[in-house]
Scaffold this motif. Structure first.
Motif, mmCIF file in Angstrom:
data_model
loop_
_atom_site.group_PDB
_atom_site.id
_atom_site.type_symbol
_atom_site.label_atom_id
_atom_site.label_comp_id
_atom_site.label_asym_id
_atom_site.label_seq_id
_atom_site.Cartn_x
_atom_site.Cartn_y
_atom_site.Cartn_z
ATOM 1 N N ARG A 131 58.193 5.402 -76.705
ATOM 2 C CA ARG A 131 57.730 4.016 -76.586
ATOM 3 C C ARG A 131 58.567 3.084 -77.447
ATOM 4 N NH1 ARG A 131 52.690 6.727 -76.793
ATOM 5 N NH2 ARG A 131 52.449 6.224 -79.012
ATOM 6 N N LEU A 132 58.909 3.540 -78.663
ATOM 7 C CA LEU A 132 59.723 2.718 -79.554
ATOM 8 C C LEU A 132 61.115 2.485 -78.974
ATOM 9 C CD1 LEU A 132 59.982 1.286 -82.277
ATOM 10 C CD2 LEU A 132 60.722 3.454 -83.272
ATOM 11 N N VAL A 133 61.702 3.538 -78.401
ATOM 12 C CA VAL A 133 63.030 3.404 -77.785
ATOM 13 C C VAL A 133 62.980 2.421 -76.617
ATOM 14 C CG1 VAL A 133 64.781 4.622 -76.443
ATOM 15 C CG2 VAL A 133 63.863 5.660 -78.521
ATOM 16 N N ALA A 134 61.909 2.507 -75.797
ATOM 17 C CA ALA A 134 61.768 1.594 -74.666
ATOM 18 C C ALA A 134 61.645 0.152 -75.137
ATOM 19 C CB ALA A 134 60.556 1.990 -73.825
ATOM 20 N N LEU A 135 60.834 -0.075 -76.192
ATOM 21 C CA LEU A 135 60.687 -1.422 -76.733
ATOM 22 C C LEU A 135 62.001 -1.950 -77.291
ATOM 23 C CD1 LEU A 135 57.240 -1.120 -78.569
ATOM 24 C CD2 LEU A 135 57.736 -2.465 -76.523
ATOM 25 N N ASP A 136 62.736 -1.073 -77.978
ATOM 26 C CA ASP A 136 64.015 -1.477 -78.557
ATOM 27 C C ASP A 136 65.021 -1.823 -77.465
ATOM 28 O OD1 ASP A 136 65.552 -1.830 -81.019
ATOM 29 O OD2 ASP A 136 66.769 -0.159 -80.282
ATOM 30 N N ALA A 137 65.034 -1.005 -76.394
ATOM 31 C CA ALA A 137 65.937 -1.276 -75.283
ATOM 32 C C ALA A 137 65.582 -2.600 -74.610
ATOM 33 C CB ALA A 137 65.879 -0.130 -74.270
ATOM 34 N N ALA A 138 64.272 -2.851 -74.446
ATOM 35 C CA ALA A 138 63.836 -4.108 -73.840
ATOM 36 C C ALA A 138 64.230 -5.299 -74.715
ATOM 37 C CB ALA A 138 62.329 -4.086 -73.629
ATOM 38 N N ARG A 139 64.121 -5.121 -76.032
ATOM 39 C CA ARG A 139 64.496 -6.210 -76.953
ATOM 40 C C ARG A 139 65.979 -6.531 -76.839
ATOM 41 N NH1 ARG A 139 66.472 -6.352 -82.169
ATOM 42 N NH2 ARG A 139 66.383 -4.072 -82.293
ATOM 43 N N HIS A 140 66.808 -5.488 -76.793
ATOM 44 C CA HIS A 140 68.251 -5.709 -76.659
ATOM 45 C C HIS A 140 68.580 -6.357 -75.324
ATOM 46 C CE1 HIS A 140 69.858 -3.924 -80.317
ATOM 47 N NE2 HIS A 140 69.012 -2.923 -80.183
#
Length: 248
Positions: A131-140
């Motif tokens: 979930r954290l990786v997905a959020l980080d990817a969405a932020r980028h």
């Protein structure tokens, strides 16, 4: 003739690094463990590499309990989900060398550890990290989208400032970007509506001045109306109905 004695040469140091078998060290609480992979460096002075390699065979077996004594209590100081902190503390302890005396030759040992959490804990942590990786990817992705939109918007605004929203500009935009041409049409309608309101005010004020004989004022209002029509790319009289000609 007196000769000086030859200089005494320091013994040459030889070294060899070996990777040991993986160790398991309990973490804080004793429920989960750290997985420790390590490399041991063996070194000695004044012997050949072949001799050191032979002595390292014996020293490597004896080094495992020495390492465990150094890192076992350290593992218990750290939570099982803090492998990086545990690794740093273990390496601080392992860089302080220990020695073995092998047939009169001293073999010096240091080690470097690489620490991870055990598989059981990693399996439990995986969903949260996904979930954290997905959020980080969405932020980028959102940041890049904003930068892209900002760049395009700046370029279009520069064009608007240069060419305005005249009909010819709208037609030209349709050849390059239909969405932009649609925005331009909406913007032109808004400007036209605002301009029409302004013109109505000018015409009323101009007519009022004309009635009382202030024809110069009336004429200046009429010129303002014509200038708006020109800047908007409209035909003369397209929007306004014209002011009274009595003052001409």
């Amino acid at each position: 003739m007196r000769l000086d004695p030859p200089p005494i040469q320091a013994p040459v140091t030889v070294s060899e690094t070996r990777t040991g078998e993986t160790l398991t060290v309990p973490a804080q609480g004793g429920v989960f463990s750290f997985v420790v992979r390590y490399d041991i460096n063996f070194s000695a002075d004044g012997i050949s590499r072949e001799e050191l390699s032979s002595k390292a065979d014996t020293c490597q077996k004896s080094s495992v309990p020495v390492m465990l004594n150094k890192i076992w209590p350290i593992g218990r100081e750290f939570a099982p989900y803090h492998p990086a902190e545990a690794e740093s503390a273990m390496n601080e302890a392992l860089k302080r060398e220990w020695c073995f005396n092998e047939n009169g030759d001293v073999v010096h040992c240091t080690a470097v550890a690489r620490v991870t959490s055990d598989d059981a804990l990693l399996a439990k942590q995986r969903p949260a990290w996904e979930r954290l990786v997905a959020l980080d990817a969405a932020r980028h992705a959102e940041r890049h989208r904003i930068e892209y939109v900002t760049e395009l918007l700046t370029a279009w605004l520069d064009l608007f400032k240069k060419f305005g929203t005249a009909p010819a500009v709208i037609q030209a935009a349709m050849l390059t970007d239909k969405e932009v041409s649609s925005v331009l049409r909406d913007l032109a309608r808004m400007e036209l509506a605002m301009g029409t309101d302004l013109i109505n005010v000018l015409e009323r004020v101009g007519a009022a001045h004309a009635k009382v004989g202030l024809f110069e004022f009336a004429k200046s209002y009429d010129l303002a109306v014509r200038k708006f029509e020109q800047e908007a790319g409209l035909e003369p009289g397209k929007v306004s109905i014209g002011l009274s000609k009595d003052g001409e």
